[in-house]
Enzyme design. Structure first.
Site, PDB file in Angstrom:
ATOM      1  CG  ASP A  37     -21.189  77.811   1.760  1.00  0.00           C
ATOM      2  OD1 ASP A  37     -20.152  78.239   2.308  1.00  0.00           O
ATOM      3  OD2 ASP A  37     -22.092  77.222   2.379  1.00  0.00           O
ATOM      4  CG  ASN A  85     -18.686  86.419   5.498  1.00  0.00           C
ATOM      5  OD1 ASN A  85     -18.918  86.530   4.293  1.00  0.00           O
ATOM      6  ND2 ASN A  85     -19.028  85.321   6.178  1.00  0.00           N
TER       7      ASN A  85
END
Length: 257
Positions: A37, A85
């Site tokens: 991340d 996503n």
């Protein structure tokens, strides 16, 4: 690079050697999951574009796998793209898919790792599906770290797919609903997961300071240890990796006992 930065870099390397020197390889996790991340926030802080942030994160992967090889890790799961996503704007998603496809090709061409896809293929473009299949076939013989590339992956979707696979398998075997209900157990469901023939993750590392799993390997991480690191993924260093291993080795895993 000025003198201050050079000195800081030297001190970090010396510290990393010290941590590595005290690392007990018998206590190293066999399977590490990584929630990579912070690419976008790293890019923003560096004055770069989002695509440049994703490329920087992609470049970190081979370096990270090299550290894992040095410390006897056997399986690594890299979460490259979640099912969520796909909700990102197309101007970000399309370049990201291309970057991820390049990552898969690079890992396969390296020759040190066995590539295995975990996720829902149907969500992915046909070209990426072919790339993943070719990477798995090309590295099937490799006697190195198994690298799970989690692309189009969601923890809940994995469990749904596992149950669906279990039901279809039961149907093919001619089992009745009652017989299946009697036979189903934790091990049966586990065998139908994307990682059915692999050990569960011992350690999950998440970068960027976020302290949540976001649906990562919900079934397999029931007994995993977690390590949350404030560093954005593109800036993740070997010393950060070694600290995670040291922290893991210092814990006492009781598995509820």
């Amino acid at each position: 690079m000025n003198l201050r930065d050079k000195l800081r870099g030297l001190l970090v390397r010396l510290y990393a050697r010290r941590v590595e020197g005290h690392l007990d390889h018998a206590q190293v996790p066999k399977h590490i999951g990584v929630i990579m991340d912070g690419n976008r926030r790293w890019a923003k802080a560096a004055g770069s574009t989002t695509a440049q942030g994703h490329r920087a994160g992609a470049h970190k992967i081979e370096e990270f796998l090299g550290w894992c090889t040095e410390t006897d890790v056997q399986v690594v799961t890299l979460w490259l793209l979640s099912t969520d996503n796909f909700d990102r704007p197309q101007e970000e998603l399309v370049p990201l898919l291309g970057i991820i496809e390049d990552v898969v090709r690079t890992l396969a061409a390296d020759g040190r790792w066995r590539v295995h896809h975990v996720g829902t293929l149907d969500l992915l473009p046909a070209g990426m599906q072919r790339t993943l299949k070719e990477a798995e076939e090309a590295t099937a013989h490799v006697d190195g770290i198994t690298v799970n590339v989690a692309i189009g992956y969601g923890g809940r979707q994995e469990i749904v797919d596992a149950v669906r696979s279990m039901l279809l398998d039961a149907h093919d075997k001619g089992l009745t609903t009652e017989a299946l209900a009697e036979a189903v157990d934790i091990d049966m469901i586990g065998r139908h997961l994307y990682t059915g023939d692999q050990p569960d993750p011992d350690l999950v590392i998440r970068t960027s300071g976020e302290q949540r799993l976001s649906g990562f390997m919900l079934w397999q991480t029931a007994h995993s240890e977690y390590y949350f690191c404030d560093v954005f993924w593109p800036a993740f260093r070997k010393v950060d990796f070694l600290r995670a291993l040291r922290d893991y080795a210092a814990r006492h895993r009781r598995y509820g006992g």
